[in-house]
Motif scaffolding. Sequence first.
Motif, PDB file in Angstrom:
ATOM      1  N   ARG B 111      31.316  39.981  41.983  1.00 41.01           N
ATOM      2  CA  ARG B 111      32.728  39.474  40.903  1.00 41.01           C
ATOM      3  C   ARG B 111      33.433  39.677  42.267  1.00 41.01           C
ATOM      4  NH1 ARG B 111      29.101  40.510  37.114  1.00 41.01           N
ATOM      5  NH2 ARG B 111      30.022  42.930  36.604  1.00 41.01           N
ATOM      6  N   SER B 115      36.629  36.647  43.638  1.00 40.30           N
ATOM      7  CA  SER B 115      38.113  37.415  43.141  1.00 40.30           C
ATOM      8  C   SER B 115      39.022  36.391  44.855  1.00 40.30           C
ATOM      9  CB  SER B 115      37.892  38.080  42.425  1.00 40.30           C
ATOM     10  OG  SER B 115      39.214  38.807  42.632  1.00 40.30           O
ATOM     11  N   SER B 269      43.361  34.838  39.062  1.00 43.80           N
ATOM     12  CA  SER B 269      42.565  35.207  37.573  1.00 43.80           C
ATOM     13  C   SER B 269      42.408  35.298  36.976  1.00 43.80           C
ATOM     14  CB  SER B 269      43.945  36.603  36.812  1.00 43.80           C
ATOM     15  OG  SER B 269      44.173  37.694  37.880  1.00 43.80           O
ATOM     16  N   TYR B 272      39.508  32.128  38.006  1.00 48.36           N
ATOM     17  CA  TYR B 272      38.388  33.480  38.344  1.00 48.36           C
ATOM     18  C   TYR B 272      37.469  33.138  36.986  1.00 48.36           C
ATOM     19  CZ  TYR B 272      35.652  37.608  37.753  1.00 48.36           C
ATOM     20  OH  TYR B 272      34.581  38.667  37.675  1.00 48.36           O
TER      21      TYR B 272
END
Lengths: 157, 282
Positions: B111, B115, B269, B272
């Motif tokens: 992750r 990101s 973000s 994501y």
Amino acid sequence: MQIIIGPAQMHIENTRDVILASTSLGSGVGLAAYDPDANIGGILHFLLPSSANNKYRAKKNPFLFADTGISAFLEQMYQHGVRSHGLKLVAAGASHNLNQGTPYDMAQRNCLAVKSILAGLKLTTAYEDFGGSFYRILRIQNGYIYVEVPGHGEKKV
Amino acid sequence: MKSIHEIIIEVDKLVPIPQVMNQILAIAEDPDSTMSDIAEVIIYDPIITSSLIKACNSAYYALPRKVNSVKEAIMLLGLNQVIDFVLIKTFSAYMGKEHLGYGLNEGELWRYSVSTALMARDLAERKHASNKQFIFTASLLKDIGKIILDRFVSGAIEEIDDLILSNNYSFREAEEEVIGLDHAELGGIIAEHWNFSPEMTYVIRNHHMTDLSALEDYATSVVYLAEIAAMMTGIGSGTDGLAYRFYESVLEGLEITEDDLQETIALASEHYYDVMQLLSIT
């Protein structure tokens, strides 16, 4: 059951049988609020200090920013029947890289933003933990708010 | 040092990456790649093909008709998105496991890498970089050294922490001091072992600016800054935290303002969560 609150998110819940926990807090700030009478808890995890130059994005997701996020978060807490006088608040995060100074120190600005917004609302925190170059996790469990530094213990508030 | 010898043995034991991945990496690095190039590679891999088609037919895209082939998928998503999808899916096998030496539970390193790659994609687009796909890929793979160094960090974490807290070391510097090798250097060794291009190997090896001349390298600078932005969000973070050096000159060199950086953090973000939702259904 555990509910995880990621960056630019918030969650409010009756915490009798539920644990609320943030993901790791980087330069953003986590604000945990808990009302022991109503057993209602909530965590906001914002990333950026101000929506001033980004109104469009703040409208789409107010929880990305300190200014729009804190007011929207507290508003929803009050809608859940929480009263400000009994509210326990804990703020944590605002970590930074080594040698990270202005003008790029968003952590410092996030920290100042949460302090000034809460002061403007005449709210005080029971505990604050900011700075350093490590992550923290905020958690509400069994009537307490915890600030954990993975691998280095936790503070129970 | 004894541990360096042990680490190199671990690299030799590392499962080779599938041939299809080297082909996709070559396509990702070539700005003249075409839809047919990528389709020709993917159709021979049944797992990637089925994941891709499943993603296209998910509620996430809400298409009026079913997608049945890789070519249709590429037409729908675009070449770059398909390459991103394939890279992210494939490398989850290496980076999706737990890496407890770094305090990372299952999926967290992956992750964190996704990101960083999304931050890098946005920064590269913001600066109209010509090698966007290369930068995305390098960002995704930059921490590959952690998959092996994890075990060695686990046995050395107290000494590493000590150097950071008492002697102002960065996490990378402390790894090098205590273990004899840091995760970026080891990533470079793995990249060579897997026959990645010299350009990709260079970025992986210098993504923390170990060699300060990398401050002048465009792709390395973007990957470096993307990782700083990813650290700031805390997504997939570990015990190394934000204990890495911040070089303001990278932002100045790339002409990235504070507003740009905030916008990148905001956009990536948001993106994501979309990507995670899409991957969870495939």
